[in-house]
Design an enzyme around this catalytic site. Structure first.
Site, PDB file in Angstrom:
ATOM      1  N   ASN A 162      27.095  42.399  43.314  1.00  0.00           N
ATOM      2  CA  ASN A 162      27.803  41.190  42.889  1.00  0.00           C
ATOM      3  C   ASN A 162      29.248  41.458  42.493  1.00  0.00           C
ATOM      4  O   ASN A 162      30.007  40.519  42.225  1.00  0.00           O
ATOM      5  CB  ASN A 162      27.058  40.495  41.738  1.00  0.00           C
ATOM      6  CG  ASN A 162      26.871  41.384  40.524  1.00  0.00           C
ATOM      7  OD1 ASN A 162      26.794  42.603  40.628  1.00  0.00           O
ATOM      8  ND2 ASN A 162      26.781  40.780  39.355  1.00  0.00           N
TER       9      ASN A 162
ATOM     10  N   ASP B 118      30.184  48.020  39.718  1.00  0.00           N
ATOM     11  CA  ASP B 118      29.209  49.018  40.166  1.00  0.00           C
ATOM     12  C   ASP B 118      28.194  48.493  41.168  1.00  0.00           C
ATOM     13  O   ASP B 118      27.545  49.277  41.852  1.00  0.00           O
ATOM     14  CB  ASP B 118      28.448  49.583  38.962  1.00  0.00           C
ATOM     15  CG  ASP B 118      27.422  48.598  38.405  1.00  0.00           C
ATOM     16  OD1 ASP B 118      26.227  48.912  38.379  1.00  0.00           O
ATOM     17  OD2 ASP B 118      27.818  47.483  38.009  1.00  0.00           O
TER      18      ASP B 118
ATOM     19  N   ASP C 279      33.279  44.291  35.090  1.00  0.00           N
ATOM     20  CA  ASP C 279      31.862  43.961  35.048  1.00  0.00           C
ATOM     21  C   ASP C 279      31.252  44.502  33.753  1.00  0.00           C
ATOM     22  O   ASP C 279      31.811  45.410  33.118  1.00  0.00           O
ATOM     23  CB  ASP C 279      31.176  44.577  36.275  1.00  0.00           C
ATOM     24  CG  ASP C 279      29.671  44.470  36.226  1.00  0.00           C
ATOM     25  OD1 ASP C 279      29.160  43.354  36.030  1.00  0.00           O
ATOM     26  OD2 ASP C 279      29.002  45.515  36.349  1.00  0.00           O
ATOM     27  N   MET C 280      30.095  43.977  33.381  1.00  0.00           N
ATOM     28  CA  MET C 280      29.452  44.412  32.131  1.00  0.00           C
ATOM     29  C   MET C 280      28.354  45.446  32.394  1.00  0.00           C
ATOM     30  O   MET C 280      28.545  46.636  32.189  1.00  0.00           O
ATOM     31  CB  MET C 280      28.885  43.194  31.401  1.00  0.00           C
ATOM     32  CG  MET C 280      29.943  42.193  30.942  1.00  0.00           C
ATOM     33  SD  MET C 280      31.077  42.856  29.708  1.00  0.00           S
ATOM     34  CE  MET C 280      29.969  43.140  28.356  1.00  0.00           C
ATOM     35  N   ASP C 281      27.196  44.996  32.862  1.00  0.00           N
ATOM     36  CA  ASP C 281      26.038  45.897  32.999  1.00  0.00           C
ATOM     37  C   ASP C 281      26.275  46.936  34.091  1.00  0.00           C
ATOM     38  O   ASP C 281      26.662  46.617  35.215  1.00  0.00           O
ATOM     39  CB  ASP C 281      24.787  45.079  33.311  1.00  0.00           C
ATOM     40  CG  ASP C 281      24.399  44.168  32.162  1.00  0.00           C
ATOM     41  OD1 ASP C 281      23.810  44.645  31.197  1.00  0.00           O
ATOM     42  OD2 ASP C 281      24.715  42.964  32.241  1.00  0.00           O
TER      43      ASP C 281
ATOM     44  N   THR D 147      31.125  38.878  34.706  1.00  0.00           N
ATOM     45  CA  THR D 147      29.739  39.303  34.680  1.00  0.00           C
ATOM     46  C   THR D 147      28.807  38.267  35.292  1.00  0.00           C
ATOM     47  O   THR D 147      29.130  37.082  35.350  1.00  0.00           O
ATOM     48  CB  THR D 147      29.320  39.577  33.218  1.00  0.00           C
ATOM     49  OG1 THR D 147      27.934  39.917  33.151  1.00  0.00           O
ATOM     50  CG2 THR D 147      29.555  38.360  32.333  1.00  0.00           C
ATOM     51  N   GLY D 148      27.649  38.727  35.711  1.00  0.00           N
ATOM     52  CA  GLY D 148      26.600  37.814  36.133  1.00  0.00           C
ATOM     53  C   GLY D 148      25.859  37.203  34.965  1.00  0.00           C
ATOM     54  O   GLY D 148      25.080  36.256  35.145  1.00  0.00           O
TER      55      GLY D 148
ATOM     56  N   LYS E 103      32.711  36.477  41.983  1.00  0.00           N
ATOM     57  CA  LYS E 103      33.610  37.140  41.041  1.00  0.00           C
ATOM     58  C   LYS E 103      35.021  37.259  41.621  1.00  0.00           C
ATOM     59  O   LYS E 103      36.007  37.067  40.916  1.00  0.00           O
ATOM     60  CB  LYS E 103      33.069  38.523  40.684  1.00  0.00           C
ATOM     61  CG  LYS E 103      31.829  38.509  39.811  1.00  0.00           C
ATOM     62  CD  LYS E 103      31.483  39.916  39.340  1.00  0.00           C
ATOM     63  CE  LYS E 103      30.285  39.924  38.422  1.00  0.00           C
ATOM     64  NZ  LYS E 103      30.006  41.252  37.851  1.00  0.00           N
TER      65      LYS E 103
END
Length: 271
Positions: free
Chosen positions: A222, A219, A8-10, A42-43, A196
């Site tokens: 999602n 984290d 994941d990114m953020d 990522t979203g 995901k």
């Protein structure tokens, strides 16, 4: 041990300043050099990941990204679409009507733009457009029309408003959409088969990689589907309780290079 690591990114790969640290960049490049596929999952929309793809050297042949919470998977070198699940126009229209009734701010995406039907644009929509370097347009769904592919819808607002909105969702909306919280301020809607977890496992299967050879790191809400689907699910130290409960491992926070720690441990185990 692991041949594919989806990240994941953020709140995960990025620190609270939405930046990649040198430690994370180095770990990703080492893993890639060791033959491990690193997949950003990522979203975010496509424009929101491009600079990170370049910083991480993930734009070579055989590199992949999953955006819109897995609704779109692409090969980064050629932009070839691996899988794509767009929402039905009728379902997006129903969500727009619901946003007016509740009322709650709404935004929706094409591959290249973010749209909002509200002339009084919500601050979280403005923030999302800014962070993702994506053009923002004020358009009702009728003005956009049914021909444009729309992978994702979001209701946005203050946490208490989103909490209340989630409680008020009609059962028919829940039945026809994949629904998740990506932050306290974002309630997201996707095609019912988009997630995901589905995106990562479908990509792994296409590449001949077994579930036991997949690690996923995240984290927030999602990320739950990929944490549960992976051979090894890794929760960030700053993850919500549901992610920590589902994970096999808990690493450091996103401000402590938790992704680098998780990847470096994989590299140590593979020696």
């Amino acid at each position: 041990m692991y041949k594919l690591i989806a990240v994941d990114m953020d709140g995960t790969m990025l620190n609270d300043q939405h930046a990649l640290t040198p430690e994370v960049i180095q770990a990703v490049r080492k893993a890639k050099g060791a033959g491990i596929k690193i997949v950003l999952c990522t979203g975010r929309p496509l424009p929101g990941v491009q600079r990170y793809v370049d910083q991480l050297s993930l734009r070579e042949e055989g590199d992949y990204i999953a955006v819109f919470n897995g609704a779109l998977v692409q090969e980064t070198f050629t932009s070839r679409v691996v899988s794509q699940l767009d929402m039905l126009y009728e379902d997006v229209m129903e969500l727009e009507y619901l946003s007016r009734e509740l009322p709650i701010a709404m935004q929706y995406f094409s591959e290249k733009h973010i749209y909002t039907p509200q002339k009084d644009i919500d601050k979280y929509t403005v923030l999302d457009a800014y962070l993702n370097s994506i053009p923002l347009r004020v358009r009702t769904l009728e003005e956009v029309g049914p021909s444009l592919a729309l992978p994702k819808v979001m209701f946005v607002g203050e946490k208490d408003d989103i909490d209340q909105t989630e409680l008020l969702l009609p059962e028919k909306i829940k039945a026809r959409n994949e629904i998740m919280r990506s932050t306290p301020h974002f309630l997201e809607f996707l095609h019912p088969k988009a997630s995901k977890g589905n995106a990562v496992m479908d990509l792994a299967a296409r590449l001949g990689i077994a579930r036991e050879e997949v690690m996923c790191i995240g984290d927030n809400g999602n990320d739950l589907s990929m944490i549960e689907a992976a051979g090894c699910g890794v929760a960030m130290g700053n993850a919500i309780p549901e992610i920590k409960a589902a994970a096999d491992i808990i690493t450091l926070t996103n401000n402590e290079n938790g992704v680098a720690e998780a990847i470096n441990n994989v590299l140590l185990q593979s020696r």
